[in-house]
Write a protein that holds these residues in place. Structure first.
Motif, short mmCIF file in Angstrom:
data_model
loop_
_atom_site.label_atom_id
_atom_site.label_comp_id
_atom_site.label_asym_id
_atom_site.label_seq_id
_atom_site.Cartn_x
_atom_site.Cartn_y
_atom_site.Cartn_z
N GLY A 30 0.63 -1.09 -0.13
CA GLY A 30 0.16 -0.14 0.33
C GLY A 30 1.00 1.83 0.04
O GLY A 30 2.29 1.25 0.07
N HIS A 31 0.18 2.47 0.15
CA HIS A 31 0.92 3.51 -0.64
C HIS A 31 1.60 4.46 1.29
O HIS A 31 0.85 3.38 2.15
CB HIS A 31 0.28 4.61 -1.13
N PRO A 96 7.64 -1.23 1.71
CA PRO A 96 7.79 -0.21 2.27
C PRO A 96 7.21 0.93 1.31
O PRO A 96 7.02 0.09 -0.18
CB PRO A 96 9.04 0.40 1.43
N GLY A 97 6.45 1.55 1.48
CA GLY A 97 5.16 2.04 0.46
C GLY A 97 5.33 2.97 -0.86
O GLY A 97 4.75 3.59 -1.68
N GLY A 127 -2.23 6.07 -7.48
CA GLY A 127 -2.27 5.31 -8.54
C GLY A 127 -1.30 4.28 -8.87
O GLY A 127 -1.61 2.75 -9.32
N ALA A 128 -0.50 4.62 -7.89
CA ALA A 128 0.83 3.41 -7.51
C ALA A 128 0.25 1.81 -7.12
O ALA A 128 0.52 0.82 -7.60
CB ALA A 128 1.74 3.75 -7.01
N THR A 129 -0.67 2.08 -6.15
CA THR A 129 -1.60 0.78 -5.54
C THR A 129 -2.14 0.33 -6.92
O THR A 129 -3.04 -1.28 -6.66
CB THR A 129 -2.65 0.81 -4.61
N GLY A 701 2.64 9.89 -9.59
CA GLY A 701 3.24 9.00 -9.39
C GLY A 701 2.89 7.33 -9.98
O GLY A 701 3.30 6.46 -9.73
N THR A 702 2.09 7.86 -11.11
CA THR A 702 1.90 7.00 -12.00
C THR A 702 2.90 6.17 -13.09
O THR A 702 2.44 5.20 -14.15
CB THR A 702 0.44 6.37 -12.53
N GLY A 703 3.51 7.35 -13.53
CA GLY A 703 4.28 7.07 -14.03
C GLY A 703 5.89 5.69 -14.48
O GLY A 703 6.23 6.64 -13.62
#
Length: 731
Positions: A30-31, A96-97, A127-129, A701-703
């Motif tokens: 998780g973040h 780590p998130g 977005g990363a999650t 954070g999604t790229g």
């Protein structure tokens, strides 16, 4: 689920398992800030592994115990917390998130058999999650969701479960459903209504945590009405995943499906990775022995998450690549274990956290250590036999001795001096190799220099140990810029690397500006005359040579042509002229960067029967090239990279605009799965030194991106002039 009570494992001893079926390996993801470490401590408290302050016997934290984590106030490494519940050993892997430590996250995913996604009810899902959920779905990893921060003023559990269904259940909304509803207590002084218990949808029971202990009771009429409204959807979702095709017809026909059948089907669907229950959890209140929802989570892990033998057989090869049969989770099978994390202890030395996939690992035995496939990261392939030291179970800073580690379990191994993260351990008489798991490329450069002469003596060894521990870090000794460069995943990754160098290995380094490998070339044909004549008594020096320099197509390198006629330059000195011009070309002729893509033709010269020498003609050749450069237009060539940027569709526009502002040329776009686009571009490397950080900002954070060298091409004049000025100033 929720209908039985279990006894916690005893504190003070290492949980053990005598068979793979009594093991569960779960990774928390998780973040950053979602509450993973707090949840680990709450689960350990409920399982009786820590005291009410969340500490082990020596007073240290069960997770995030590293001094760097204390200083940075966040997790920076993978932590293993083994607990026992209902006779089952649970290996909880806390990750780590923060995006910079995704290597630790991927190591946790490799070692685990199921994932628990931790999402904050007040912060939402980043977005990363979402991307990580898709990755786990692609490999069929079983997943469940736990909602945290229920005590926050902005917490809204009902809204959060809806969001989880929309995001995680995009392809199958009926596969992401809560198992419990919150039981709210009286409003507090601030007007916030806290969650005081759980309403079990399957069991139709209430689990009240108001007293600080989990108390089970019958629901009141109003509570029963809430349960009934949500229970039907949950049952339909479970039945839809059931292997009993007649169950849906029986349910729709009005039959009341018994509780045990529903729980069994739920657990099978969770273990298969086709159903993803949503639960909630909160840390224990002051004086309480159990955190809200922690018993229910432990029940789900032990009852619903798969056992190690349920994991697909692991593909292996011989170290030379020859095929070998896949191995299953059998304690009596061939030994196959993998190093999922490597760390250094000032007293013990190198410590390797390993997951045993097959066979049984025992102390003091000799194993084969095999590492292949990470050569592009500066990790040399290696095959060695090593005698392992003690086997231990980590718990905070403690290490509890083990007599053996069976297939499916995790433990720490001491004294493997050559083992690196990703290496395979196997029997010395039957060496095997697992393919290393994919890791993101480190794309943020950090150029460093030793702080002092003493640091310089220790730098090489310190860097080698640092890179051996972290496969997401790459060490480069750049021959063009003469810089030592650590390639990292982000700024926080860089900070941790520098701190570990200083505190673990006693090496102080200074960051220096990173240089890209520029080149020089001639913009037009030019001529030069090199005259080296000295006479100061005794043997003199005499050499004269005349050359012509002309540009060649990119990639041609340096071409030397001899067109001397009549012996003006004796044959034995022509190689000396070539050596002189090539040496000067390597040093540069304008701003100190190597000269490339030119043809240098030796046309004429003069020699002396006594004073001419190899050294004199080398010097004359270098002088001739410098004179030609002084009369010509010299271009600076900069490296251009091919970039492939993968982003959600909504960020394609901002990413393309950002690339254009960096002198980038977009060469195409293409769909890369549902809702994602890959943008391909060519961009000067000097413009993307910090792109690993800046893309996160542009894409929230999604790229992600990859880069590859394409070619060198002329730098714009105004930028080239600035580079020359900096070179002249020595910066």
């Amino acid at each position: 689920m929720g209908a039985t009570s279990h006894q916690a494992g005893a504190a003070g001893r290492a949980p053990t398992a005598d068979r793979p079926s009594s093991l569960r390996n779960v990774v928390l993801v998780g973040h950053s800030g979602a509450g993973k470490t707090t949840l680990v401590e709450a689960l350990a408290l409920t399982a009786g592994a820590v005291n009410r302050a969340g500490r082990v016997e020596d007073g240290t934290a069960v997770s995030d115990y590293d001094e760097i984590e204390h200083r940075q106030q966040r997790s920076v490494q993978l932590s293993l917390v083994p607990v026992e519940w209902a006779g089952i050993k649970i290996n909880i892997l806390d990750t780590p998130g923060y995006a910079d430590f995704v290597g630790e996250l991927r190591a946790g995913l490799r070692a685990a058999d199921a994932a628990l996604f931790v999402v904050s009810s007040s912060d939402g899902i980043d977005g990363a999650t979402r991307m990580l959920w898709d990755e786990c779905a692609a490999v069929g990893m079983p997943r469940a969701i736990v909602v945290t921060h229920l005590e926050a003023a902005r917490a809204d559990y009902a809204q959060m479960t809806t969001v989880c269904g929309e995001i995680f259940g995009a392809e199958d909304p009926d596969a992401v459903i809560p198992l419990y509803l919150p039981l709210y207590g009286p409003p507090g002084p601030d007007g916030h209504t806290p969650v005081a218990g759980l309403l079990g949808l399957l069991s139709r029971r209430v689990y009240d945590y108001t007293s600080g202990e989990r108390v089970e009771r019958d629901p009141e009429p109003a509570e029963l009405a809430l349960i009934s409204d949500a229970r039907s959807r949950l049952i339909e979702g479970i039945i839809a995943e059931s292997e009993d095709e007649s169950l849906m017809d029986r349910y729709l026909g009005g039959e009341d499906i018994d509780f045990k059948t529903l729980v069994d089907d739920l657990e099978r669907a969770v273990a298969r990775g086709t159903f993803h229950p949503v639960l909630m959890a909160a840390p224990a209140a002051d004086g309480a022995r159990q955190g809200l929802g922690t018993v229910e989570l432990l029940e789900l892990i032990t009852g619903g998450f798969p056992t190690p033998p349920e994991r697909a057989a692991v593909a292996v090869t011989a170290p030379d690549g020859a095929e070998r049969p896949a191995v299953t989770c059998d304690p009596d099978g061939p030994l196959v274990a993998e190093v999922v994390k490597t760390s250094s202890d000032p007293y013990v030395g190198r410590v390797s956290l390993v997951r045993v996939f097959s066979g049984t690992l025992r102390p003091e035995e000799t194993v084969h250590v095999s590492g292949h496939g990470l050569g592009d990261r500066g990790h040399e392939d290696h095959d060695v036999d090593e005698r392992i030291g003690a086997l231990t179970s980590p718990f905070g800073k403690q290490q509890r001795t083990l007599t053996q580690v069976i297939a499916g379990d995790l433990a720490c191994v001491a004294k493997l001096t050559r083992a690196e993260t990703g290496d395979t351990l196997s029997a010395k008489d039957r060496p095997l190799l697992m393919e290393p798991w994919p890791m993101p490329d480190p794309l943020l450069p950090l150029a460093i220099a030793a702080h002092s002469k003493a640091d310089e003596d220790k730098l090489s060894q310190g860097l080698a140990r640092l890179v051996a521990e972290d496969p997401t870090m790459r060490l480069e000794q750049n021959p063009d810029t003469r810089q030592v460069v650590l390639w990292c995943l982000g700024e926080a990754h860089q900070d941790v690397a520098l701190e570990r160098l200083r505190t673990r290995y006693g090496v102080q380094v200074d960051p220096v500006p990173h240089k890209v490998s520029l080149r020089e070339t001639f913009g037009a044909k030019a001529a030069g005359r090199g005259r080296h004549v000295k006479q100061s008594g005794g043997h003199g020096q005499f050499a004269v040579c005349e050359i012509e320099v002309e540009p060649l197509p990119p990639g041609s390198g340096i071409e030397f042509v001899d067109k001397v006629v009549g012996g003006a330059v004796p044959r034995q000195f022509i190689p000396s002229v070539e050596k002189g011009v090539r040496t000067q070309a390597a040093r540069g002729v304008a701003a100190g960067y190597p000269l490339v893509d030119v043809r240098i033709t030796l046309l004429d010269g003069k020699a002396h029967s006594v004073d001419s020498s190899d050294a004199a003609f080398q010097t004359a050749g270098a002088l001739a090239l410098r004179e030609a450069a002084a009369e010509a237009r010299i271009h600076l060539l900069e490296p251009v990279a091919e970039l492939a940027v993968l982003v959600p569709d909504e960020y394609v526009g901002p990413v393309m605009s950002d690339l254009a502002g960096r002198r980038g040329r977009v060469v195409g776009t293409e769909q890369a799965g549902y809702g994602r686009t890959r943008v391909r571009a060519e961009i000067p490397e000097i413009e993307i030194g910090r792109y690993a950080v800046e893309l996160r900002s542009v894409s929230h954070g999604t790229g992600r991106f990859t880069r590859a060298y394409a070619r060198h091409e002329p730098m714009p004049p105004q930028i080239a002039d600035r580079v020359r000025e900096q070179a002249e100033k020595g910066t």
